[in-house]
Design an enzyme around this catalytic site. Structure first.
Site, short mmCIF file in Angstrom:
data_model
loop_
_atom_site.label_atom_id
_atom_site.label_comp_id
_atom_site.label_asym_id
_atom_site.label_seq_id
_atom_site.Cartn_x
_atom_site.Cartn_y
_atom_site.Cartn_z
N ARG A 64 0.83 -1.21 0.00
CA ARG A 64 0.00 0.00 0.00
C ARG A 64 0.86 1.26 0.00
O ARG A 64 0.54 2.26 -0.64
CB ARG A 64 -0.92 -0.03 1.22
CG ARG A 64 -1.97 1.07 1.27
CD ARG A 64 -3.00 0.76 2.34
NE ARG A 64 -3.92 1.88 2.50
CZ ARG A 64 -4.06 2.59 3.61
NH1 ARG A 64 -3.33 2.29 4.68
NH2 ARG A 64 -4.91 3.59 3.68
N HIS A 68 0.44 4.18 -2.69
CA HIS A 68 0.13 5.56 -2.30
C HIS A 68 1.24 6.53 -2.73
O HIS A 68 0.97 7.71 -2.96
CB HIS A 68 -0.10 5.65 -0.78
CG HIS A 68 -1.47 5.21 -0.38
ND1 HIS A 68 -2.26 5.93 0.50
CD2 HIS A 68 -2.21 4.13 -0.74
CE1 HIS A 68 -3.42 5.30 0.67
NE2 HIS A 68 -3.40 4.20 -0.08
N VAL A 72 0.68 9.80 -6.10
CA VAL A 72 0.86 11.23 -5.78
C VAL A 72 2.24 11.65 -6.25
O VAL A 72 3.25 11.16 -5.75
CB VAL A 72 0.71 11.49 -4.27
CG1 VAL A 72 0.75 12.99 -3.99
CG2 VAL A 72 -0.59 10.88 -3.74
N GLY A 74 3.82 10.69 -8.68
CA GLY A 74 4.56 9.58 -9.28
C GLY A 74 5.39 8.84 -8.25
O GLY A 74 5.45 9.22 -7.07
N ASP A 76 8.13 8.56 -6.54
CA ASP A 76 9.33 9.37 -6.25
C ASP A 76 9.70 9.37 -4.76
O ASP A 76 10.52 10.17 -4.32
CB ASP A 76 9.11 10.81 -6.71
CG ASP A 76 8.03 11.55 -5.91
OD1 ASP A 76 7.24 10.86 -5.21
OD2 ASP A 76 7.97 12.79 -5.98
N SER A 78 7.96 10.39 -2.34
CA SER A 78 7.48 11.58 -1.62
C SER A 78 6.60 11.23 -0.43
O SER A 78 6.49 12.00 0.53
CB SER A 78 6.73 12.52 -2.57
OG SER A 78 5.70 11.86 -3.26
N ASN A 95 -3.56 8.70 4.44
CA ASN A 95 -2.23 8.12 4.70
C ASN A 95 -1.93 7.94 6.19
O ASN A 95 -0.87 7.40 6.54
CB ASN A 95 -1.14 9.00 4.07
CG ASN A 95 -1.09 8.85 2.56
OD1 ASN A 95 -1.56 7.86 2.01
ND2 ASN A 95 -0.54 9.85 1.89
N PRO A 163 -7.07 7.42 -4.80
CA PRO A 163 -8.43 6.92 -4.97
C PRO A 163 -9.07 6.63 -3.61
O PRO A 163 -8.40 6.11 -2.71
CB PRO A 163 -8.24 5.62 -5.78
CG PRO A 163 -6.83 5.22 -5.52
CD PRO A 163 -6.05 6.48 -5.28
N HIS A 193 -6.29 -6.02 -2.47
CA HIS A 193 -7.10 -6.10 -1.26
C HIS A 193 -7.28 -7.54 -0.78
O HIS A 193 -7.99 -7.79 0.19
CB HIS A 193 -8.48 -5.46 -1.50
CG HIS A 193 -8.42 -3.97 -1.62
ND1 HIS A 193 -9.49 -3.21 -2.07
CD2 HIS A 193 -7.43 -3.09 -1.37
CE1 HIS A 193 -9.14 -1.93 -2.08
NE2 HIS A 193 -7.89 -1.84 -1.66
N THR A 194 -6.63 -8.48 -1.46
CA THR A 194 -6.65 -9.87 -1.00
C THR A 194 -5.83 -10.03 0.29
O THR A 194 -5.94 -11.05 0.97
CB THR A 194 -6.10 -10.82 -2.08
OG1 THR A 194 -6.24 -12.16 -1.60
CG2 THR A 194 -4.64 -10.56 -2.39
N ASP A 244 -10.02 -9.60 3.43
CA ASP A 244 -10.32 -10.86 2.76
C ASP A 244 -10.46 -11.91 3.86
O ASP A 244 -9.53 -12.67 4.12
CB ASP A 244 -9.17 -11.19 1.79
CG ASP A 244 -9.40 -12.44 0.97
OD1 ASP A 244 -10.38 -13.16 1.25
OD2 ASP A 244 -8.61 -12.71 0.06
N ASP A 252 -3.97 -14.40 -2.88
CA ASP A 252 -4.67 -15.36 -3.73
C ASP A 252 -5.85 -14.69 -4.45
O ASP A 252 -6.03 -13.49 -4.37
CB ASP A 252 -5.13 -16.57 -2.90
CG ASP A 252 -6.01 -16.16 -1.71
OD1 ASP A 252 -6.61 -15.07 -1.76
OD2 ASP A 252 -6.09 -16.93 -0.74
#
Length: 324
Positions: A64, A68, A72, A74, A76, A78, A95, A163, A193-194, A244, A252
């Site tokens: 994640r 993330h 934002v 790209g 990089d 940040s 965040n 998102p 999200h698995t 999950d 999976d």
């Protein structure tokens, strides 16, 4: 005639250079540190293994963290920067639940001992995300390297670019398209999200007040709603729920099965059934032996190239939380 031939030859060389540059448009390549820090990848892998072997549930936060970062400014690094006079990305509400920074710091420290000032935090983050997923029996992929670290991190940009779990399918498609990612990438990367957990606050509205009238989200399986209500009381901001259930530590296809059963935790998970292309992928990926693992690897490589800084852009940070 000789002059004409020289001009033609020069034109051919220019075209060849342009083609080569286009082929490596991102400035990233495999084996980027082969000469400058040949053990970089193995050092990062060994450090990551030290953490994942003790705490496999760290894989989801580390994946994640990379996601993330890339969405934002790209990929990089940040998202790793601490706030200074102005608030940085990591202090934006989406965040605040990020974790795993200590793994990146440990990998950076180990690499710095071997090759000071050579390997970027952005590259280390991309490698750690890959290694942590593969270490919990998920797919692996080759990570092109050569990212440079950004010097700017703004809370407002995190809010504007990440998102949301409350997004509908139109918003999700627009959000991914803005990063050069297509509808299949959206369906595939949602499969992350698995693994992992979520705070009740990210989906509580679906349980208690979906349209502002104290109702539940009709697109959610009522039996699943009842189960979640036992764990999450109204206004709960601390309880964690498995993304999950029963398989949240294993990479999976089970996530997709849950979505087909109307048991996706977020509105953004349920939204995948609202588009013909994403819905088709969800049902295809829910079958054991699907192409999900291969697809996820390909989409991760693609995401890892979003907005990268290369060449003389940015810097190689000495410490991931601070600009030089």
């Amino acid at each position: 005639m000789v002059v004409g031939q020289r001009v033609f030859l020069f034109q051919l060389i220019v075209v060849a250079v342009l083609v080569l540059n286009h082929g490596n448009v991102h400035g990233l390549k495999l084996g980027y540190y082969q000469k400058t820090c040949p053990n970089a990848e193995s050092i990062v892998r060994k450090t990551t293994y030290g953490f994942i072997s003790r705490a496999p549930t760290l894989a989801a936060p580390l994946l994640r963290l990379h996601f993330h970062d890339c969405f934002v400014r790209g990929c990089d690094g940040s998202v790793l920067l601490n706030s200074t006079k102005s608030q940085a990305e990591r202090d934006a509400v989406p965040n605040l639940s990020l974790r795993g920074y200590h793994v990146i710091d440990a990998a950076k420290s180990a690499v710095e001992k071997a090759c000071p000032g050579v390997v970027s935090c952005a590259d280390i983050l991309a490698l750690v995300a890959r290694d942590s997923v593969s270490m919990i029996h998920g797919p692996s992929w080759e990570v092109p390297l050569g990212r440079r670290d950004g010097r700017i991190s703004r809370l407002s940009e995190a809010l504007a670019n990440l998102p949301s779990p409350f997004f509908n399918i139109t918003q999700l498609k627009q959000n991914f398209a803005a990063k050069g990612l297509n509808v299949k990438d959206l369906a595939v990367l949602s499969g992350g999200h698995t693994i992992g957990t979520s705070h009740c606050v990210a989906f509580g509205i679906r349980l208690y007040n979906f349209t502002g009238r104290g109702d539940t989200d009709p697109s959610m399986d009522p039996k699943y709603v009842a189960q979640l209500k036992k764990k999450c009381k109204p206004g709960d901001t601390t309880t964690l729920v498995e993304m999950d259930p029963g398989s949240f530590k294993t990479f999976d296809e089970a996530y997709y099965t849950l979505v087909t059963e109307r048991r996706g935790l977020f509105e953004s998970d349920a939204a995948l059934l609202k588009d013909a292309e994403t819905k088709a992928y969800v049902y295809q990926a829910s079958v054991h032996g699907s192409t999900f693992a291969k697809d996820f690897a390909a989409s991760m490589v693609k995401m890892g190239k979003v907005g990268v800084l290369t060449g003389n852009q940015g810097e190689i940070r000495k410490h991931c939380a601070f600009v030089n």
